[in-house]
Motif scaffolding. Sequence first.
Motif, mmCIF file in Angstrom:
data_model
loop_
_atom_site.group_PDB
_atom_site.id
_atom_site.type_symbol
_atom_site.label_atom_id
_atom_site.label_comp_id
_atom_site.label_asym_id
_atom_site.label_seq_id
_atom_site.Cartn_x
_atom_site.Cartn_y
_atom_site.Cartn_z
ATOM 1 N N ILE A 62 -0.287 31.905 -11.029
ATOM 2 C CA ILE A 62 -0.642 31.159 -12.236
ATOM 3 C C ILE A 62 -2.114 31.320 -12.547
ATOM 4 O O ILE A 62 -2.520 31.463 -13.702
ATOM 5 N N GLY A 63 -2.957 31.260 -11.489
ATOM 6 C CA GLY A 63 -4.396 31.400 -11.706
ATOM 7 C C GLY A 63 -5.060 30.156 -12.235
ATOM 8 O O GLY A 63 -6.173 30.218 -12.729
ATOM 9 N N ALA A 64 -4.394 29.000 -12.133
ATOM 10 C CA ALA A 64 -4.969 27.758 -12.644
ATOM 11 C C ALA A 64 -5.126 26.781 -11.487
ATOM 12 O O ALA A 64 -4.136 26.349 -10.887
ATOM 13 N N ILE A 65 -6.361 26.440 -11.140
ATOM 14 C CA ILE A 65 -6.652 25.487 -10.067
ATOM 15 C C ILE A 65 -7.545 24.399 -10.635
ATOM 16 O O ILE A 65 -8.704 24.640 -11.002
ATOM 17 N N VAL A 66 -7.003 23.190 -10.728
ATOM 18 C CA VAL A 66 -7.738 22.062 -11.286
ATOM 19 C C VAL A 66 -7.589 20.873 -10.343
ATOM 20 O O VAL A 66 -6.466 20.429 -10.064
ATOM 21 N N ASN A 67 -8.724 20.370 -9.839
ATOM 22 C CA ASN A 67 -8.741 19.179 -8.989
ATOM 23 C C ASN A 67 -7.763 19.294 -7.815
ATOM 24 O O ASN A 67 -6.942 18.407 -7.565
ATOM 25 N N VAL A 68 -7.820 20.432 -7.133
ATOM 26 C CA VAL A 68 -6.959 20.669 -5.976
ATOM 27 C C VAL A 68 -7.822 20.658 -4.723
ATOM 28 O O VAL A 68 -8.856 21.333 -4.668
ATOM 29 N N SER A 69 -7.412 19.895 -3.729
ATOM 30 C CA SER A 69 -8.184 19.794 -2.490
ATOM 31 C C SER A 69 -7.976 21.029 -1.622
ATOM 32 O O SER A 69 -7.019 21.785 -1.801
ATOM 33 N N GLY A 70 -8.872 21.181 -0.653
ATOM 34 C CA GLY A 70 -8.749 22.301 0.264
ATOM 35 C C GLY A 70 -7.493 22.215 1.107
ATOM 36 O O GLY A 70 -6.861 23.232 1.408
ATOM 37 N N ASP A 71 -7.099 20.987 1.506
ATOM 38 C CA ASP A 71 -5.872 20.829 2.294
ATOM 39 C C ASP A 71 -4.650 21.235 1.480
ATOM 40 O O ASP A 71 -3.695 21.819 2.020
ATOM 41 N N ALA A 72 -4.666 20.935 0.181
ATOM 42 C CA ALA A 72 -3.532 21.311 -0.665
ATOM 43 C C ALA A 72 -3.431 22.829 -0.799
ATOM 44 O O ALA A 72 -2.328 23.397 -0.766
ATOM 45 N N LEU A 73 -4.585 23.488 -0.952
ATOM 46 C CA LEU A 73 -4.562 24.944 -1.032
ATOM 47 C C LEU A 73 -4.087 25.561 0.275
ATOM 48 O O LEU A 73 -3.327 26.540 0.282
ATOM 49 N N LYS A 74 -4.525 24.994 1.412
ATOM 50 C CA LYS A 74 -4.099 25.517 2.711
ATOM 51 C C LYS A 74 -2.592 25.336 2.891
ATOM 52 O O LYS A 74 -1.901 26.217 3.414
ATOM 53 N N ALA A 75 -2.075 24.186 2.434
ATOM 54 C CA ALA A 75 -0.637 23.958 2.537
ATOM 55 C C ALA A 75 0.137 24.924 1.642
ATOM 56 O O ALA A 75 1.224 25.393 2.004
ATOM 57 N N ALA A 76 -0.442 25.255 0.464
ATOM 58 C CA ALA A 76 0.236 26.188 -0.441
ATOM 59 C C ALA A 76 0.293 27.594 0.134
ATOM 60 O O ALA A 76 1.189 28.378 -0.211
ATOM 61 N N GLU A 77 -0.642 27.927 1.014
ATOM 62 C CA GLU A 77 -0.687 29.263 1.605
ATOM 63 C C GLU A 77 0.030 29.351 2.939
ATOM 64 O O GLU A 77 0.016 30.408 3.580
ATOM 65 N N THR A 78 0.662 28.270 3.361
ATOM 66 C CA THR A 78 1.352 28.270 4.663
ATOM 67 C C THR A 78 2.443 29.325 4.715
ATOM 68 O O THR A 78 2.572 30.060 5.706
ATOM 69 N N GLY A 79 3.257 29.420 3.669
ATOM 70 C CA GLY A 79 4.322 30.410 3.647
ATOM 71 C C GLY A 79 3.799 31.826 3.690
ATOM 72 O O GLY A 79 4.351 32.688 4.390
ATOM 73 N N LEU A 80 2.719 32.099 2.957
ATOM 74 C CA LEU A 80 2.132 33.440 2.951
ATOM 75 C C LEU A 80 1.583 33.794 4.325
ATOM 76 O O LEU A 80 1.775 34.917 4.814
#
Length: 506
Positions: free
Chosen positions: A356-374
């Motif tokens: 998507i390329g859209a990151i708004v008010n996202v915490s570092g923990d949320a980004l790390k959780a989103a990359e868990t599968g990758l």
Amino acid sequence: MPVEADVPESPGWWLKRLGKKLLDERDDTHDNEGEVTPGLETLAKFAEGRAPLPTLPGVDPREVASWMKDARTNWTSLVLDSTVERLGVDGFRFGGTDGDGDSGKADDDTNRIWRENGMRADSGLVHYGALSQRRAYVLVEKGDDGRPVLTHETPLQVAVEHEPGNHRRLAAGLKMWRDDWTGTTRATLWTPDRVYGFTTKRERPGFSLHSAALREWEAAALPGIRETDVENLLKMVPLVPFINRRNRRLSGFAEHEDVISVQNRINLSLIMLIAAMKYGAFRQRWAAGLEVDEDPVTGQKIQPFTLDIKRLWTTEDPEVRFGEFAATDLMPYVRAVTAAVQDLAAISRTPPHYLIGAIVNVSGDALKAAETGLVAKVEDRQTAFGESWQNVMRLAFRVLGETEKAEAFDLETVWRDPESRTVSELADAAVKKQAAGVPWRQRMEDMGYTPTQISRMEIDRAADALTAQTATDPTAPPPASLDDARARRDQRTVISREDDDGANAA
């Protein structure tokens, strides 16, 4: 003279069998239920963003082709690139203890082979080839200087066959390519005993399993060698397969193979979006009861009004009525594309913010959780590809005649950390690991330093320890070797800790 191909496991028999296998996999195949298995050429087109054009009822395919230039968005390349960019090999090491008494230290011989073959760059080609075309190969040969030569090979040119009941040992391997210098198609066949060369004038030769002889093929001299067949000194096929997702298919499964249908759905939605934009996104005017004059010369209707923001449409006829149609709502098409992209992200385990390329008010923990599968997917690929790289190095040591290292199975591939971590996170973790007793070398590896950097830093630490020893005790004799400096450094560390413990007890 035609090549005889009726005797099983003869050179001609292997050429026919592997050549047919190589060519058949390039094209799409259809099963009895109508399901289509994409061929290697189709997988390559999707990886490069050249997906087939969708069909729209009532629309000229040529017009669709012109739209596709603007509508085609290569999402599958992000699926491949997001994985490849985290597959980095830092080096190799043997699990046992080396001569200096250091366990797990980077091996200089493997790192030399790696660097002199330019594999810091070409390893990325191997990984991308395996991910995008189900598998890739590394060919290990002996160079003119006696050193091993590693080259990346693609399944579009290489096919192998395993021994019956043994998926680890190859029975034969074939490389077939078009020689632009001579205008012929050449082939090299490897068996554990010998290496054979073949040639034909046809650009895309055909192979039939029922033919007893390959009349279009003939024996030819091997590249750089005058003989048509020579002894295989390695006594094994020098091709190492890198097979992607063997759990899905033993022959390999491309990283984007199960999202091809989603990519087609996205392309169709984008085409429909552009069609709606082109024909219905702007309000269309209409006039009822208006008489339109004809051009006396051409006989065509004369346009009475011109679309212009500064013009006002008027007429003397009171029966004429003007109006406009409502514009087409484009949001349903946009939402359809977004939903398809989310499906693609879920199936391929690609983080949504990559697509998507859209990151708004996202915490570092949320980004790390989103990359868990990758991260989990990359670690799985590291396990499979790591075994292949170790086999490559064992073959390289076999070329050098170093039997001990060629048969050592404690060789380990050192991978770059696939997770994204900040410097402060790594430093804090290193301090806590030191308190827990984790050795210094392991802490440096966990911080992301390569084995070469760690070895250089270890020498610098020993030199700093020597400088500190000389400053505190000028009468102390200089160390006889680097090992002596390390021993003195470790001894000072123990004494310093004992002093600290005594001070704390007091």
